[in-house]
Motif scaffolding. Structure first.
Motif, PDB file in Angstrom:
ATOM      1  N   ALA A 111       0.766  -1.140   0.074  1.00 25.19           N
ATOM      2  CA  ALA A 111       0.102  -0.026   0.101  1.00 25.19           C
ATOM      3  C   ALA A 111       0.780   1.116  -0.025  1.00 25.19           C
ATOM      4  O   ALA A 111       1.841   1.327   0.584  1.00 25.19           O
ATOM      5  CB  ALA A 111      -1.049   0.038   1.287  1.00 25.19           C
ATOM      6  N   PRO A 112       0.573   2.393  -0.523  1.00 21.91           N
ATOM      7  CA  PRO A 112       1.109   3.421  -0.507  1.00 21.91           C
ATOM      8  C   PRO A 112       1.055   4.440   0.884  1.00 21.91           C
ATOM      9  O   PRO A 112       1.628   5.335   0.957  1.00 21.91           O
ATOM     10  CB  PRO A 112       0.428   4.496  -1.526  1.00 21.91           C
ATOM     11  CG  PRO A 112      -1.033   3.954  -1.571  1.00 21.91           C
ATOM     12  CD  PRO A 112      -1.111   2.427  -1.296  1.00 21.91           C
ATOM     13  N   THR A 113       0.529   3.815   1.895  1.00 18.80           N
ATOM     14  CA  THR A 113       0.368   4.222   3.109  1.00 18.80           C
ATOM     15  C   THR A 113       1.440   3.261   4.079  1.00 18.80           C
ATOM     16  O   THR A 113       1.422   2.265   3.867  1.00 18.80           O
ATOM     17  CB  THR A 113      -0.881   4.554   3.671  1.00 18.80           C
ATOM     18  OG1 THR A 113      -1.614   3.300   3.799  1.00 18.80           O
ATOM     19  CG2 THR A 113      -1.602   5.509   2.716  1.00 18.80           C
ATOM     20  N   PRO A 114       1.731   3.786   5.044  1.00 16.95           N
ATOM     21  CA  PRO A 114       2.678   2.981   6.140  1.00 16.95           C
ATOM     22  C   PRO A 114       1.453   2.165   6.830  1.00 16.95           C
ATOM     23  O   PRO A 114       0.392   2.520   7.168  1.00 16.95           O
ATOM     24  CB  PRO A 114       3.289   4.085   6.933  1.00 16.95           C
ATOM     25  CG  PRO A 114       2.387   5.153   6.944  1.00 16.95           C
ATOM     26  CD  PRO A 114       2.037   5.263   5.555  1.00 16.95           C
ATOM     27  N   LEU A 115       2.039   1.193   7.364  1.00 12.75           N
ATOM     28  CA  LEU A 115       1.426   0.096   8.058  1.00 12.75           C
ATOM     29  C   LEU A 115       2.023   0.172   9.783  1.00 12.75           C
ATOM     30  O   LEU A 115       2.919  -0.043   9.926  1.00 12.75           O
ATOM     31  CB  LEU A 115       1.424  -1.469   7.696  1.00 12.75           C
ATOM     32  CG  LEU A 115       0.584  -1.533   6.322  1.00 12.75           C
ATOM     33  CD1 LEU A 115       1.005  -3.101   5.848  1.00 12.75           C
ATOM     34  CD2 LEU A 115      -0.811  -1.062   6.235  1.00 12.75           C
ATOM     35  N   LEU A 116       0.947   0.670  10.598  1.00 15.46           N
ATOM     36  CA  LEU A 116       1.511   0.556  12.077  1.00 15.46           C
ATOM     37  C   LEU A 116       0.526  -0.315  12.934  1.00 15.46           C
ATOM     38  O   LEU A 116      -0.566  -0.306  12.591  1.00 15.46           O
ATOM     39  CB  LEU A 116       1.210   2.084  12.522  1.00 15.46           C
ATOM     40  CG  LEU A 116       1.994   3.195  11.483  1.00 15.46           C
ATOM     41  CD1 LEU A 116       1.489   4.631  11.906  1.00 15.46           C
ATOM     42  CD2 LEU A 116       3.485   2.781  11.637  1.00 15.46           C
ATOM     43  N   ARG A 143       7.183   1.396  -2.452  1.00 19.04           N
ATOM     44  CA  ARG A 143       7.791   2.203  -3.564  1.00 19.04           C
ATOM     45  C   ARG A 143       7.506   1.230  -4.749  1.00 19.04           C
ATOM     46  O   ARG A 143       7.652   0.039  -4.938  1.00 19.04           O
ATOM     47  CB  ARG A 143       9.347   2.316  -3.362  1.00 19.04           C
ATOM     48  CG  ARG A 143       9.776   2.974  -2.180  1.00 19.04           C
ATOM     49  CD  ARG A 143      11.109   3.132  -2.249  1.00 19.04           C
ATOM     50  NE  ARG A 143      11.658   4.061  -1.030  1.00 19.04           N
ATOM     51  CZ  ARG A 143      12.724   4.326  -0.711  1.00 19.04           C
ATOM     52  NH1 ARG A 143      13.676   4.079  -1.474  1.00 19.04           N
ATOM     53  NH2 ARG A 143      13.119   5.242   0.228  1.00 19.04           N
ATOM     54  N   ALA A 144       7.023   1.988  -5.866  1.00 15.23           N
ATOM     55  CA  ALA A 144       6.800   1.604  -7.175  1.00 15.23           C
ATOM     56  C   ALA A 144       7.894   0.744  -7.814  1.00 15.23           C
ATOM     57  O   ALA A 144       8.880   1.018  -8.045  1.00 15.23           O
ATOM     58  CB  ALA A 144       6.031   2.501  -8.095  1.00 15.23           C
TER      59      ALA A 144
END
Length: 471
Positions: A111-116, A143-144
């Motif tokens: 995903a383009p968002t971080p996972l926390l 990153r793409a």
């Protein structure tokens, strides 16, 4: 006809996995309140009932807040998107029962968002213990086109399977809670991967039961008398063949230049007979411990023979499980018969053959899936009992039977087979009937008693002593 399963794939041999490990359940998404969230809901429900009964509007507002907050938290963990890829590896890929395997899982954020704030655990069937849920470190945005150490986490743990079988490990379960810790959601990622757990193999001494008799002994004696005793055949001359290999007598007979070509003698042969039926006195009994030791004993003897240079046939008394299922054209039994018309190695099934060093891993992998099956009876086959074994198994070879609890029909089969076994060694458990043991002994089988409390090497040594005493 005999079928060699040395090169058989695990997919072909894994058809009975669910019989041993239980049917694989589908992992489903789980959404539930945490202990804190459950307290909020419980207190809110009580306050709501009290406020409704006494018409306390302020208290009703407080109750509504207590009920609404965990409900919103449940919706948050339910709809929050997570996109990851999972790769799972086993080291070693195949493990022996009682030893350990390292499971390594690579988790990458897509995903383009971080996972926390994620947690992870692996799912597994009953019989395999996996670690409880553990926190997963934060994963950076993807990153793409390429991965990095920041968006990828690698976790590992140890598995210690105590019993042979093929166990599905996975899928990976990822979980998260809301910022207030009121709700928890867990969902499966990826697919399960099969871990093959093979039976234990005990190294047996080379001076145990003598197996230099029968068909195999002739090859061994010739080999010891003359190391260059390879059979010689003649073929036509080919450019590059050295002239010293010209076979002049064959050249004179054929009228053209013939050269000698060495042809290796075949491997000496041996046979292992494994009791896989539930048709004896213990048809309604478990005998699980005895059967597992029987598999371990059969594997140890078979590996000992393979490492000794023998070509090995494994004969199952029950419906054959070591060979792939081949549909029989025009056979009305196929849609309704889970054994696909198989009757057992002494009643028409082909033995599974193993040869050379590559036969050892193929053998132990195949034995990982073997379970006890009901003995299949068939009138046309049973009518020919006593002649069928000779027609099926052919020549006289060293034979080793591992018997847990056979019935009268299998006893008759083994008595009739005795003429094709030299030596004929039967490892019999104390679950066997005295009548069956007596009939086997009278037919010439050397019966060695096996106790589940004694190691495999003890049974092998006892068989060696019994065989030596009868010479």
């Amino acid at each position: 006809m005999q079928v060699d399963v040395t090169q058989m794939s695990k997919t072909q041999r894994g058809m009975t996995r669910t019989d041993l490990t239980g049917r694989r359940g589908r992992a489903r998404r789980l959404v539930r309140p945490t202990v804190r969230g459950a307290v909020f809901l419980g207190v809110g429900a009580v306050l709501f009932a009290v406020a409704w009964a006494y018409d306390e509007r302020d208290l009703l507002f407080v109750a509504g807040v207590l009920l609404l907050v965990p409900t919103v938290a449940l919706g948050f963990v339910l709809v929050h998107p997570v996109r990851v890829s999972v790769t799972r590896t086993f080291r070693p890929g195949t493990v022996t029962a009682g030893s350990s395997a390292t499971v390594t899982i690579q988790i990458r954020n897509l995903a383009p968002t971080p996972l926390l704030g994620l947690r992870w655990r692996d799912a597994a069937v009953r019989g395999v213990s996996v670690p409880p849920s553990q926190p997963l470190r934060s994963l950076a945005p993807a990153r793409a086109g390429r991965s990095s150490a920041a968006d990828t986490a690698v976790v590992s743990y140890q598995l210690h399977p105590s019993r042979r079988g093929v166990y599905p490990i996975g899928p990976l379960m990822l979980g998260r809670s809301d910022p207030f810790g009121l709700a928890y959601s867990e969902w499966p990622i990826g697919s399960p991967h099969d871990l093959t757990v093979t039976p234990r193999v005990t190294s047996l001494p080379g001076n145990g039961v003598s197996i230099t008799r029968g068909e195999g002994s002739r090859h061994e004696r010739v080999r010891h008398l003359n190391n260059d005793s390879d059979e010689l055949i003649a073929r036509e001359y080919r450019p590059g063949d050295p002239m010293r290999r010209v076979n002049w007598p064959a050249t004179a007979r054929h009228g053209e230049i013939m050269v000698r070509q060495e042809e290796q003698r075949s491997h000496p042969e041996a046979r292992v007979i494994l009791d896989t039926t539930r048709g004896g006195r213990g048809a309604d009994r478990g005998h699980d411990a005895e059967f597992e030791l029987a598999i371990e004993l059969a594997a140890s003897v078979a590996v000992h023979l393979l490492e000794g240079g023998f070509r090995l046939d494994v004969v199952e008394l029950g419906p054959c499980q070591l060979l792939p299922v081949r549909p029989v054209a025009g056979d009305s039994r196929v849609p309704h018969d889970p054994d696909n018309g198989r009757r057992g190695g002494l009643r028409g099934d082909d033995p599974a053959s193993f040869t050379g060093p590559e036969g050892v891993p193929a053998l132990v992998d195949a034995l990982a899936i073997v379970v006890r099956r009901d003995r299949v009876t068939h009138a046309a086959i049973d009518d020919g009992l006593g002649h069928r074994p000779a027609a099926t198994l052919g020549r006289q070879v060293p034979s080793f039977a591992v018997l847990v609890d056979i019935g009268p029909a299998d006893t008759r089969d083994l008595v009739a087979l005795r003429g094709l076994c030299q030596p004929a060694v039967a490892f019999v458990f104390d679950t066997m009937s005295a009548d069956s043991i007596e009939r086997l002994s009278e037919a010439g089988w050397q019966c060695a008693l096996v106790d589940t409390s004694a190691p495999v090497a003890v049974a092998w040594a006892q068989a060696g002593q019994d065989t030596a005493a009868t010479r």
